[in-house]
Design a protein around this motif. Sequence first.
Motif, PDB file in Angstrom:
ATOM      1  N   GLN A   3       0.855  -1.184   0.000  1.00 24.66           N
ATOM      2  CA  GLN A   3       0.000   0.000   0.000  1.00 24.66           C
ATOM      3  C   GLN A   3       0.897   1.242   0.000  1.00 24.66           C
ATOM      4  O   GLN A   3       1.890   1.300   0.725  1.00 24.66           O
ATOM      5  CB  GLN A   3      -0.907   0.028   1.228  1.00 24.66           C
ATOM      6  N   LEU A   4       0.509   2.214  -0.816  1.00 25.09           N
ATOM      7  CA  LEU A   4       1.302   3.436  -0.948  1.00 25.09           C
ATOM      8  C   LEU A   4       0.490   4.646  -0.498  1.00 25.09           C
ATOM      9  O   LEU A   4      -0.692   4.763  -0.849  1.00 25.09           O
ATOM     10  CB  LEU A   4       1.732   3.631  -2.408  1.00 25.09           C
ATOM     11  N   VAL A   5       1.147   5.532   0.240  1.00 29.46           N
ATOM     12  CA  VAL A   5       0.503   6.766   0.692  1.00 29.46           C
ATOM     13  C   VAL A   5       1.424   7.934   0.387  1.00 29.46           C
ATOM     14  O   VAL A   5       2.568   7.971   0.868  1.00 29.46           O
ATOM     15  CB  VAL A   5       0.192   6.724   2.193  1.00 29.46           C
ATOM     16  N   GLU A   6       0.909   8.881  -0.412  1.00 33.60           N
ATOM     17  CA  GLU A   6       1.665  10.087  -0.722  1.00 33.60           C
ATOM     18  C   GLU A   6       1.347  11.180   0.286  1.00 33.60           C
ATOM     19  O   GLU A   6       0.231  11.240   0.818  1.00 33.60           O
ATOM     20  CB  GLU A   6       1.322  10.612  -2.128  1.00 33.60           C
ATOM     21  N   SER A   7       2.314  12.048   0.509  1.00 31.58           N
ATOM     22  CA  SER A   7       2.099  13.196   1.396  1.00 31.58           C
ATOM     23  C   SER A   7       3.049  14.311   0.994  1.00 31.58           C
ATOM     24  O   SER A   7       3.985  14.095   0.217  1.00 31.58           O
ATOM     25  CB  SER A   7       2.318  12.806   2.859  1.00 31.58           C
ATOM     26  N   GLY A   8       2.791  15.490   1.540  1.00 30.68           N
ATOM     27  CA  GLY A   8       3.684  16.625   1.320  1.00 30.68           C
ATOM     28  C   GLY A   8       3.155  17.683   0.379  1.00 30.68           C
ATOM     29  O   GLY A   8       3.744  18.760   0.260  1.00 30.68           O
ATOM     30  N   GLY A   9       2.071  17.379  -0.306  1.00 29.54           N
ATOM     31  CA  GLY A   9       1.521  18.367  -1.225  1.00 29.54           C
ATOM     32  C   GLY A   9       0.816  19.496  -0.482  1.00 29.54           C
ATOM     33  O   GLY A   9       0.230  19.291   0.575  1.00 29.54           O
ATOM     34  N   ARG A  10       0.896  20.695  -1.032  1.00 30.27           N
ATOM     35  CA  ARG A  10       0.209  21.861  -0.472  1.00 30.27           C
ATOM     36  C   ARG A  10       0.237  22.983  -1.483  1.00 30.27           C
ATOM     37  O   ARG A  10       0.790  22.832  -2.578  1.00 30.27           O
ATOM     38  CB  ARG A  10       0.848  22.288   0.840  1.00 30.27           C
ATOM     39  N   SER A  11      -0.329  24.126  -1.117  1.00 28.48           N
ATOM     40  CA  SER A  11      -0.319  25.302  -1.978  1.00 28.48           C
ATOM     41  C   SER A  11       0.919  26.139  -1.700  1.00 28.48           C
ATOM     42  O   SER A  11       1.234  26.413  -0.544  1.00 28.48           O
ATOM     43  CB  SER A  11      -1.570  26.134  -1.713  1.00 28.48           C
ATOM     44  N   VAL A  12       1.616  26.510  -2.770  1.00 30.46           N
ATOM     45  CA  VAL A  12       2.845  27.302  -2.660  1.00 30.46           C
ATOM     46  C   VAL A  12       2.855  28.372  -3.739  1.00 30.46           C
ATOM     47  O   VAL A  12       2.005  28.388  -4.629  1.00 30.46           O
ATOM     48  CB  VAL A  12       4.107  26.414  -2.788  1.00 30.46           C
ATOM     49  N   GLN A  13       3.866  29.238  -3.661  1.00 30.36           N
ATOM     50  CA  GLN A  13       4.064  30.278  -4.675  1.00 30.36           C
ATOM     51  C   GLN A  13       5.077  29.802  -5.708  1.00 30.36           C
ATOM     52  O   GLN A  13       5.923  28.935  -5.419  1.00 30.36           O
ATOM     53  CB  GLN A  13       4.585  31.552  -4.023  1.00 30.36           C
ATOM     54  N   ALA A  14       5.010  30.355  -6.876  1.00 33.48           N
ATOM     55  CA  ALA A  14       5.989  30.050  -7.921  1.00 33.48           C
ATOM     56  C   ALA A  14       7.390  30.327  -7.384  1.00 33.48           C
ATOM     57  O   ALA A  14       7.623  31.342  -6.712  1.00 33.48           O
ATOM     58  CB  ALA A  14       5.720  30.872  -9.160  1.00 33.48           C
ATOM     59  N   GLY A  15       8.303  29.395  -7.679  1.00 36.26           N
ATOM     60  CA  GLY A  15       9.670  29.513  -7.206  1.00 36.26           C
ATOM     61  C   GLY A  15       9.943  28.777  -5.905  1.00 36.26           C
ATOM     62  O   GLY A  15      11.104  28.571  -5.539  1.00 36.26           O
ATOM     63  N   ASP A  16       8.886  28.392  -5.213  1.00 38.70           N
ATOM     64  CA  ASP A  16       9.052  27.663  -3.942  1.00 38.70           C
ATOM     65  C   ASP A  16       9.467  26.212  -4.185  1.00 38.70           C
ATOM     66  O   ASP A  16       9.506  25.731  -5.325  1.00 38.70           O
ATOM     67  CB  ASP A  16       7.748  27.684  -3.142  1.00 38.70           C
ATOM     68  N   SER A  17       9.721  25.526  -3.079  1.00 37.43           N
ATOM     69  CA  SER A  17      10.106  24.120  -3.122  1.00 37.43           C
ATOM     70  C   SER A  17       9.185  23.299  -2.238  1.00 37.43           C
ATOM     71  O   SER A  17       8.606  23.805  -1.270  1.00 37.43           O
ATOM     72  CB  SER A  17      11.554  23.944  -2.644  1.00 37.43           C
ATOM     73  N   LEU A  18       9.065  22.022  -2.576  1.00 37.22           N
ATOM     74  CA  LEU A  18       8.306  21.063  -1.783  1.00 37.22           C
ATOM     75  C   LEU A  18       9.028  19.734  -1.827  1.00 37.22           C
ATOM     76  O   LEU A  18       9.754  19.452  -2.795  1.00 37.22           O
ATOM     77  CB  LEU A  18       6.904  20.850  -2.363  1.00 37.22           C
ATOM     78  N   ARG A  19       8.794  18.910  -0.823  1.00 36.06           N
ATOM     79  CA  ARG A  19       9.248  17.529  -0.888  1.00 36.06           C
ATOM     80  C   ARG A  19       8.049  16.624  -0.667  1.00 36.06           C
ATOM     81  O   ARG A  19       7.395  16.692   0.380  1.00 36.06           O
ATOM     82  CB  ARG A  19      10.328  17.217   0.135  1.00 36.06           C
ATOM     83  N   LEU A  20       7.780  15.806  -1.656  1.00 34.14           N
ATOM     84  CA  LEU A  20       6.711  14.823  -1.563  1.00 34.14           C
ATOM     85  C   LEU A  20       7.287  13.493  -1.088  1.00 34.14           C
ATOM     86  O   LEU A  20       8.423  13.153  -1.415  1.00 34.14           O
ATOM     87  CB  LEU A  20       6.023  14.631  -2.913  1.00 34.14           C
ATOM     88  N   SER A  21       6.478  12.767  -0.340  1.00 35.53           N
ATOM     89  CA  SER A  21       6.873  11.441   0.131  1.00 35.53           C
ATOM     90  C   SER A  21       5.889  10.397  -0.349  1.00 35.53           C
ATOM     91  O   SER A  21       4.688  10.664  -0.459  1.00 35.53           O
ATOM     92  CB  SER A  21       6.933  11.411   1.662  1.00 35.53           C
ATOM     93  N   CYS A  22       6.401   9.224  -0.607  1.00 41.05           N
ATOM     94  CA  CYS A  22       5.591   8.060  -0.968  1.00 41.05           C
ATOM     95  C   CYS A  22       6.004   6.951  -0.009  1.00 41.05           C
ATOM     96  O   CYS A  22       7.093   6.372  -0.151  1.00 41.05           O
ATOM     97  CB  CYS A  22       5.849   7.672  -2.412  1.00 41.05           C
ATOM     98  N   ALA A  23       5.161   6.679   0.972  1.00 44.72           N
ATOM     99  CA  ALA A  23       5.474   5.695   1.997  1.00 44.72           C
ATOM    100  C   ALA A  23       4.751   4.386   1.713  1.00 44.72           C
ATOM    101  O   ALA A  23       3.556   4.384   1.389  1.00 44.72           O
ATOM    102  CB  ALA A  23       5.081   6.220   3.362  1.00 44.72           C
ATOM    103  N   ALA A  24       5.471   3.290   1.853  1.00 45.19           N
ATOM    104  CA  ALA A  24       4.903   1.973   1.600  1.00 45.19           C
ATOM    105  C   ALA A  24       4.613   1.253   2.906  1.00 45.19           C
ATOM    106  O   ALA A  24       5.350   1.392   3.876  1.00 45.19           O
ATOM    107  CB  ALA A  24       5.856   1.148   0.761  1.00 45.19           C
TER     108      ALA A  24
END
Length: 121
Positions: A3-24
């Motif tokens: 089973q996979l669960v993604e996380s880390g998504g959100r609303s940001v401004q152009a030029g920003d950074s994010l890190r998404l995770s995919c946990a098994a």
Amino acid sequence: QVQLVESGGRSVQAGDSLRLSCAASGRTFSRNAVVWFRQAPGREREFVAAISWSGGSTDYADSVKGRFTISRDNAKNTVYLQLNSLKPEDTAIYYCAADRMPIYSGYYDSWGQGTQVTVSS
């Protein structure tokens, strides 16, 4: 089946950074390649990045090359997608999938539910 669960998504401004995770969970996916896809409203799902079982081989869509980085920590049963220099056109739901093979084959065993990334200009 993993089973996979993604996380880390959100609303940001152009030029920003994010890190998404995919946990098994359920079983390890340390012997599977893992792929990130994304789907924007009204558009088809598109490939973003892939990583082999060991992390030794990666591949990226041209649209994200140089801005996104895929990595994995098999001890944590997690794959990451670092998103830098985000653009409004990166807005989409991001999904991860466990490939059936150790190296990207295009055939998937499991999919996550997705995490929303919204980039404002």
